[in-house]
Design an enzyme around this catalytic site. Sequence first.
Site, PDB file in Angstrom:
ATOM      1  CG  HIS A  63      12.595 -11.482  -3.212  1.00  0.00           C
ATOM      2  ND1 HIS A  63      12.145 -10.447  -4.006  1.00  0.00           N
ATOM      3  CD2 HIS A  63      11.822 -11.450  -2.100  1.00  0.00           C
ATOM      4  CE1 HIS A  63      11.145  -9.832  -3.409  1.00  0.00           C
ATOM      5  NE2 HIS A  63      10.922 -10.423  -2.246  1.00  0.00           N
ATOM      6  CG  ASP A  72       1.682 -10.913  -7.472  1.00  0.00           C
ATOM      7  OD1 ASP A  72       1.168 -11.242  -6.389  1.00  0.00           O
ATOM      8  OD2 ASP A  72       2.534 -10.015  -7.572  1.00  0.00           O
ATOM      9  NE  ARG A  91      -2.300 -10.254  -0.741  1.00  0.00           N
ATOM     10  CZ  ARG A  91      -0.975 -10.371  -0.818  1.00  0.00           C
ATOM     11  NH1 ARG A  91      -0.389 -10.575  -1.974  1.00  0.00           N
ATOM     12  NH2 ARG A  91      -0.235 -10.295   0.248  1.00  0.00           N
ATOM     13  CB  SER A 136       2.474 -12.219  -3.816  1.00  0.00           C
ATOM     14  OG  SER A 136       2.942 -11.006  -4.309  1.00  0.00           O
ATOM     15  CE  LYS A 145       5.692 -10.040  -6.951  1.00  0.00           C
ATOM     16  NZ  LYS A 145       4.999  -9.040  -6.183  1.00  0.00           N
TER      17      LYS A 145
HETATM   18  N1  URA Z   1       5.750  -8.210  -1.661  1.00  0.00           N
HETATM   19  C1  URA Z   1       5.154  -8.855  -2.677  1.00  0.00           C
HETATM   20  O1  URA Z   1       5.687  -8.943  -3.765  1.00  0.00           O
HETATM   21  N2  URA Z   1       3.955  -9.404  -2.452  1.00  0.00           N
HETATM   22  C2  URA Z   1       3.321  -9.347  -1.255  1.00  0.00           C
HETATM   23  O2  URA Z   1       2.260  -9.885  -1.127  1.00  0.00           O
HETATM   24  C3  URA Z   1       3.975  -8.675  -0.214  1.00  0.00           C
HETATM   25  C4  URA Z   1       5.194  -8.107  -0.441  1.00  0.00           C
END
Ligand code: URA
Length: 444
Positions: free
Chosen positions: A83, A162, A169, A184, A188
């Site tokens: 990632h 999320d 957010r 977050s 994922k």
């Molecule tokens: N990318 C994400 O997936 N989540 C965040 O909170 C910030 C960047």
Amino acid sequence: MMRALDVIIKKRNGNILADSEIKFLISEFTKGSIPDYQMAAFAMAVFFKSMSGSELSALTTAMLHSGSIIDLSSIPGVSVDKHSTGGVGDKISIPLAPAVAACGVLVPMISGRGLGHTGGTLDKLESIPGFSTNVTIQQFKKQLSDIGCCLGGQTDEIAPADKKLYALRDVTGTVECIPLIASSIMSKKLAEGIQGLVLDVKYGSGAFMRDPKDAYLLAQTMVDIGTRMGTQTVARLTCMEQPIGIMAGNSLEICESIDVLKGIGPKDTTELVVELGAEMLLLSKKVSNLEDGRAQIQTVLQNGQALQKFIQIGEAQGGDMCIVDDYRLLSHSRFQKPVLASKAGFVNSMDTYMLGTAIAVLGGGREKTADTIDPSVGTEMQTRLGDYVEKGQPLCIVHSSGKNEEQAMNQIQKSFYISTEKTPIPSLLGPRITYQDLSKEFHD
Ligand code: URA
């Protein structure tokens, strides 16, 4: 009975929450029984009071279990993903995933779309005619089992908590919060059912975290979460003080990714693929050290196996893979115009964020998630940090459809800082962060 208000107050006062309190908050919020205003207050409390390692793994676990976790146990092999926190010209996943899969590792990669100054792997892949990233979990698993790699997008089944919290957010000033960002991202990624994860955490003028210290803390936090949750996780800090490679923009980045897969890509892009690929091979135990990992990745980039794997993946996902031999089959911009240096000197720094937003201004990115993009536009760098340029020398070629061209070209020109003194150039690869390297404060 547990009440959201008490949990919010407890966090606001800087106390450590119990796993059950975090689980309650996330599951009730996902169901809609906790209203947005209470969840926003909770996010703000976390922004100011942070979270401990154990709270963060409880939060990540709760968000992860709000949806499906892909079960890869029936597919033989070790699955590892990468990632990146994102940046400008960051096409690394596109050559990296097939290269690692060509070495015999399963790569179940779920990527995102571009937003603001950053591009997204899904948008780049979809600039290949016919290529679909819209795959169900069933198809995802089948393709992984058949060819060892699938490049898909996030479905509604992945970490819905999320998705809901991130949207909240975004409108409550709580995006720039390391514990919330880390949980977050990790919720994922861990939903992919992977055994290993390599994190490319960017710092610099085009990164989400500009300050290397913040990027370092984000990397440590994610390594801590991943390891606590049973997924081997390693992070590399990498520099985003200039775009990665020469090309930025969707179709342009596909051409450059294929160049990397043909063993003729730009040096920095290839170096990142080799380094992150070596980390993935090490996590999968295909190799016992990074040196051997780098050699294996270099081999598959040179001998055509990584390219063959990319073609296989593309064909499985409906893409017209003739593009590999004929880049003209990708959409092309109508105009290519140079941005010229306004004075002679050394290119000492770039506002990479501004370069990225210029691509969005041209139509190649999104301001809002619902915006559509023009895959043909982008930038082609003619200079790198540290280069000497004469007045009037091209700094960058702008690929445009004509839309907002003048505005974008002005913006691009302002993104280059040229001076008579040469300053040191930051190195591309920064520190490596493993769980063993984390300080005691992370082991609470
Ligand atoms: N990318 C994400 O997936 N989540 C965040 O909170 C910030 C960047």
